[in-house]
Design a protein around this motif. Structure first.
Motif, PDB file in Angstrom:
ATOM      1  N   ALA A   9       0.745  -1.193  -0.019  1.00 26.39           N
ATOM      2  CA  ALA A   9       0.242  -0.055  -0.120  1.00 26.39           C
ATOM      3  C   ALA A   9       0.829   1.329   0.036  1.00 26.39           C
ATOM      4  N   GLY A  10       2.031   1.023  -0.748  1.00 25.71           N
ATOM      5  CA  GLY A  10       2.542   2.462  -0.914  1.00 25.71           C
ATOM      6  C   GLY A  10       2.140   3.224  -2.227  1.00 25.71           C
ATOM      7  N   MET A  11       2.619   4.066  -2.715  1.00 23.19           N
ATOM      8  CA  MET A  11       2.032   4.823  -3.759  1.00 23.19           C
ATOM      9  C   MET A  11       1.716   4.149  -5.183  1.00 23.19           C
ATOM     10  N   VAL A  12       2.471   3.036  -5.328  1.00 25.27           N
ATOM     11  CA  VAL A  12       2.604   2.070  -6.295  1.00 25.27           C
ATOM     12  C   VAL A  12       1.205   1.427  -6.318  1.00 25.27           C
ATOM     13  N   GLY A  13       1.327   0.522  -4.834  1.00 28.00           N
ATOM     14  CA  GLY A  13       0.205  -0.374  -4.718  1.00 28.00           C
ATOM     15  C   GLY A  13      -1.162   0.256  -4.768  1.00 28.00           C
ATOM     16  N   VAL A  14      -1.319   1.448  -4.051  1.00 27.97           N
ATOM     17  CA  VAL A  14      -2.515   2.128  -3.939  1.00 27.97           C
ATOM     18  C   VAL A  14      -3.103   2.500  -5.433  1.00 27.97           C
ATOM     19  N   SER A  15      -2.039   2.989  -6.184  1.00 26.71           N
ATOM     20  CA  SER A  15      -2.560   3.447  -7.511  1.00 26.71           C
ATOM     21  C   SER A  15      -2.958   2.122  -8.359  1.00 26.71           C
ATOM     22  N   SER A  16      -2.263   1.233  -8.307  1.00 29.87           N
ATOM     23  CA  SER A  16      -2.534  -0.042  -9.033  1.00 29.87           C
ATOM     24  C   SER A  16      -4.126  -0.282  -8.534  1.00 29.87           C
ATOM     25  N   ALA A  17      -4.203  -0.305  -7.270  1.00 26.26           N
ATOM     26  CA  ALA A  17      -5.375  -0.650  -6.710  1.00 26.26           C
ATOM     27  C   ALA A  17      -6.501   0.198  -7.280  1.00 26.26           C
ATOM     28  N   LEU A  18      -6.340   1.457  -7.382  1.00 23.39           N
ATOM     29  CA  LEU A  18      -7.425   2.308  -7.942  1.00 23.39           C
ATOM     30  C   LEU A  18      -7.722   2.149  -9.484  1.00 23.39           C
ATOM     31  N   ALA A  19      -6.329   1.941 -10.404  1.00 26.62           N
ATOM     32  CA  ALA A  19      -6.626   1.691 -11.611  1.00 26.62           C
ATOM     33  C   ALA A  19      -7.361   0.694 -12.026  1.00 26.62           C
ATOM     34  N   LEU A  20      -7.218  -0.690 -11.103  1.00 33.41           N
ATOM     35  CA  LEU A  20      -7.949  -1.832 -11.513  1.00 33.41           C
ATOM     36  C   LEU A  20      -9.253  -1.762 -11.017  1.00 33.41           C
ATOM     37  N   GLN A  21      -9.659  -1.083 -10.022  1.00 31.79           N
ATOM     38  CA  GLN A  21     -10.966  -0.703  -9.359  1.00 31.79           C
ATOM     39  C   GLN A  21     -11.830   0.137 -10.640  1.00 31.79           C
ATOM     40  N   ALA A  22     -11.218   0.962 -11.204  1.00 31.99           N
ATOM     41  CA  ALA A  22     -11.737   1.799 -12.085  1.00 31.99           C
ATOM     42  C   ALA A  22     -12.060   1.037 -13.457  1.00 31.99           C
ATOM     43  N   THR A 112       7.283   9.556 -17.547  1.00 35.79           N
ATOM     44  CA  THR A 112       7.430  10.850 -16.751  1.00 35.79           C
ATOM     45  C   THR A 112       6.732  12.105 -17.417  1.00 35.79           C
ATOM     46  N   SER A 113       6.429  11.873 -18.588  1.00 38.18           N
ATOM     47  CA  SER A 113       5.958  13.032 -19.356  1.00 38.18           C
ATOM     48  C   SER A 113       4.191  13.137 -18.918  1.00 38.18           C
ATOM     49  N   ARG A 114       3.810  11.726 -18.725  1.00 37.00           N
ATOM     50  CA  ARG A 114       2.371  11.708 -18.659  1.00 37.00           C
ATOM     51  C   ARG A 114       1.963  11.856 -16.770  1.00 37.00           C
ATOM     52  N   ALA A 115       3.132  11.687 -16.271  1.00 37.69           N
ATOM     53  CA  ALA A 115       2.834  11.491 -14.802  1.00 37.69           C
ATOM     54  C   ALA A 115       1.786  12.603 -14.053  1.00 37.69           C
ATOM     55  N   SER A 116       2.107  13.836 -14.278  1.00 35.34           N
ATOM     56  CA  SER A 116       1.158  14.850 -13.664  1.00 35.34           C
ATOM     57  C   SER A 116      -0.308  14.762 -14.018  1.00 35.34           C
ATOM     58  N   ARG A 117      -0.309  14.267 -15.475  1.00 42.02           N
ATOM     59  CA  ARG A 117      -1.722  13.999 -16.008  1.00 42.02           C
ATOM     60  C   ARG A 117      -2.253  12.922 -15.255  1.00 42.02           C
ATOM     61  N   ASP A 118      -1.388  11.964 -14.871  1.00 42.96           N
ATOM     62  CA  ASP A 118      -2.160  10.694 -14.287  1.00 42.96           C
ATOM     63  C   ASP A 118      -2.509  10.818 -12.973  1.00 42.96           C
ATOM     64  N   HIS A 119      -1.676  11.465 -12.317  1.00 42.83           N
ATOM     65  CA  HIS A 119      -1.949  12.078 -10.774  1.00 42.83           C
ATOM     66  C   HIS A 119      -3.276  13.017 -10.733  1.00 42.83           C
ATOM     67  N   ALA A 120      -3.416  13.885 -11.752  1.00 44.18           N
ATOM     68  CA  ALA A 120      -4.423  14.864 -11.544  1.00 44.18           C
ATOM     69  C   ALA A 120      -5.800  14.519 -11.332  1.00 44.18           C
ATOM     70  N   PRO A 121      -6.523  13.410 -12.056  1.00 43.39           N
ATOM     71  CA  PRO A 121      -8.088  13.100 -11.451  1.00 43.39           C
ATOM     72  C   PRO A 121      -7.774  12.329 -10.017  1.00 43.39           C
ATOM     73  N   LEU A 122      -6.803  11.980  -9.753  1.00 37.62           N
ATOM     74  CA  LEU A 122      -6.702  11.125  -8.170  1.00 37.62           C
ATOM     75  C   LEU A 122      -6.776  12.193  -7.236  1.00 37.62           C
ATOM     76  N   ILE A 123      -5.891  13.313  -7.640  1.00 36.91           N
ATOM     77  CA  ILE A 123      -5.781  14.197  -6.667  1.00 36.91           C
ATOM     78  C   ILE A 123      -7.154  15.110  -6.580  1.00 36.91           C
ATOM     79  N   GLU A 124      -7.870  15.269  -7.459  1.00 37.22           N
ATOM     80  CA  GLU A 124      -8.986  16.141  -7.524  1.00 37.22           C
ATOM     81  C   GLU A 124     -10.152  15.061  -6.705  1.00 37.22           C
ATOM     82  N   ALA A 125     -10.189  13.763  -7.199  1.00 40.80           N
ATOM     83  CA  ALA A 125     -11.104  12.920  -6.462  1.00 40.80           C
ATOM     84  C   ALA A 125     -10.980  12.603  -4.895  1.00 40.80           C
ATOM     85  N   ALA A 126      -9.527  12.680  -4.677  1.00 39.31           N
ATOM     86  CA  ALA A 126      -9.302  12.427  -3.174  1.00 39.31           C
ATOM     87  C   ALA A 126      -9.291  13.915  -2.319  1.00 39.31           C
ATOM     88  N   ASN A 127      -9.663  14.926  -3.029  1.00 38.49           N
ATOM     89  CA  ASN A 127      -9.769  16.213  -2.521  1.00 38.49           C
ATOM     90  C   ASN A 127      -8.481  16.589  -1.774  1.00 38.49           C
TER      91      ASN A 127
END
Ligand SMILES: Cc1cc2nc3c(=O)[nH]c(=O)nc-3n(C[C@H](O)[C@H](O)[C@H](O)COP(=O)(O)OP(=O)(O)OC[C@H]3O[C@@H](n4cnc5c(N)ncnc54)[C@H](O)[C@@H]3O)c2cc1C
Length: 410
Positions: A9-22, A112-127
């Motif tokens: 449940a580090g950044m990689v695991g939690v992000s993986s779980a969110l992507a699979l859930q989506a 890395t070029s797409r990293a902030s774009r990939d974080h953006a919707p999670l940052i927003e949904a996670a408030n």
């Protein structure tokens, strides 16, 4: 829809779980700790869009001698650490040859070029917008020759990968950064990178989002993973759970855990430290002090100084020489204030010798997947490799081309 367990449940695991859930899967995360309490907790918090090229091992003799003689604060080493990692370091050295590094960097820049774009919707949904700054990352140079060389290199990075930056004279930069008490020779300001004032809390906010969306987060030991009639089974404090597929996202612990499944995964373990200071004026943006190999970033806990790589054995006790060096040198540029009292933190960058994260199907086991080895940029790349992994798990194996374990483990 598949039942999937994500281990870690580090950044990689939690992000993986969110992507699979989506993608409609039923996902459970298992970790022995709360989310974001290990490597994803104590890093410098930069979402590094500027990191188009992963760090190679220096190939020129002058740089090697500097490291060998302990004349740089970027790298600290102990003989036993080098011995423990010798095969991985040799392979890292081979992959650092210019022709290999250029090929690897093309893949890396695509991530890395797409990293902030990939974080953006999670940052927003996670408030979590209040933790994020879009002010960029600065690299500060103390001598004019180093600054000139860095400006040339920044131009090369722009023309090769489209990553933009501004080169500013020291006085010009000081006008933008009131916290500086001294004028540097010059600064390269990478304007596309973002930063986070509490990386552990962002990981936790993503984990809470995962739970709000119906995911389960359980406490358990990943080393209890075994194959079962359904696919995979792992023991948790809520009892054994079963899943059709399992994802290994255990950061620096992944190779050790995978030994039991017959995988020998070479890893270069680059330990790093942080310390917080009560600095009275917050930095407008984080910066790398290039001459001293430390990053300074204003965090919720105060000014955080993070160090470069210590190549030591896994069980080596904390040795804060690099942090102390960073404190002394930054004390010359900033009013650091007092060291915040805290337990000494260190974490380990999980670096694979070919400098790429390992993402995709385990070569010898059906329903087992890897997502680890993000090295210096796992906080940046969590959501990016998560989304590629989720695509691959849904059948689009081409999404993880160049990152797949099968082609890289022999
Ligand atoms: C000093 C420093 C500064 C850094 N700065 C940056 C930066 O600015 N930007 C950036 O992008 N990256 C940075 N990094 C790198 C980044 O922190 C890592 O790449 C990233 O955190 C790795 O995330 P992860 O999820 O793979 O690993 P982790 O965050 O370590 O997560 C692994 C998880 O596995 C769990 N685990 C391990 N073993 C078991 C087990 N047996 N059972 C159950 N659970 C287990 C752990 O508890 C942990 O939660 C930095 C690293 C360091 C050390």
């Amino acid at each position: 829809m598949a039942e999937i367990v994500v281990l870690g449940a580090g950044m990689v695991g939690v992000s993986s779980a969110l992507a699979l859930q989506a993608n409609g899967h039923d996902v459970t995360i298992v970790d022995r700790k709360a989310p974001g309490r290990e490597t994803s907790f104590g890093n410098a918090g930069i979402i590094q869009v500027e990191a188009a090229e992963p760090y190679p091992l220096p190939r020129d003799i002058a740089a090697q001698v500097k490291i060998g003689l302990g004349r740089t604060n970027d790298v600290f080493w102990r003989p036993r650490g080098l011995m423990q990692m010798a095969p991985a370091l040799l392979s890292y050295f081979r992959h650092s040859a210019p022709q290999h590094h250029a090929r690897i960097a093309r893949v890396y820049a695509g991530l890395t070029s797409r990293a902030s774009r990939d974080h953006a919707p999670l940052i927003e949904a996670a408030n979590a917008q209040n933790m994020i700054s879009r002010e960029g990352l600065s690299c500060l140079y103390r001598d004019a020759r180093a600054f000139e060389a860095a400006a040339k290199d920044a131009e090369r990075i722009r023309s090769s990968y489209g990553v933009t930056s501004r080169a500013l004279g020291g006085a010009e930069y000081r006008a933008e950064e009131p916290a500086l008490t001294k004028t540097p020779a010059g600064v390269i300001h990478w304007d596309q990178s973002w930063s986070c004032s509490d990386p552990g809390a962002l990981t936790q906010a993503y984990a809470q989002l995962f739970e709000r969306r119906g995911g389960r987060l359980l406490s358990g030991d990943a080393s209890t993973l075994s194959s079962s009639a359904r696919g995979w089974s792992v023991r948790t404090t809520d009892g054994a759970i079963e899943a059709e597929q399992a994802v290994i996202a255990l950061g620096p612990w992944s190779p050790e855990m995978l030994k039991t499944f017959g995988y020998s995964i070479p890893m270069v373990y680059k330990r790093g430290y942080h310390g917080h200071f009560s600095m009275p004026v917050a930095l407008r943006r984080p910066f790398l002090d290039a001459a001293n190999g430390v990053v300074a970033a204003s965090m919720r806990q105060g000014l955080r100084i993070t160090t470069g790589a210590a190549l030591v054995t896994h069980d080596a006790p904390a040795d804060i020489r690099q942090l102390e060096h960073g404190r002394r040198s930054l004390g010359d540029l900033l009013d650091l204030g007092k060291r915040v009292e805290e337990e000494q933190w260190f974490g380990t960058r999980p670096c694979l010798p070919d400098m790429l994260p390992m993402v995709g199907a385990a070569p010898k086991h059906k329903g087992l997947w890897f997502n680890f080895g993000h090295g210096h940029q796992g906080f940046t790349l969590g959501p990016t490799t998560a989304s590629l992994l989720a695509e691959a798990m849904d059948g689009n194996v081409a999404a993880v081309r160049s990152l797949q374990p099968a082609e890289r483990l022999n």
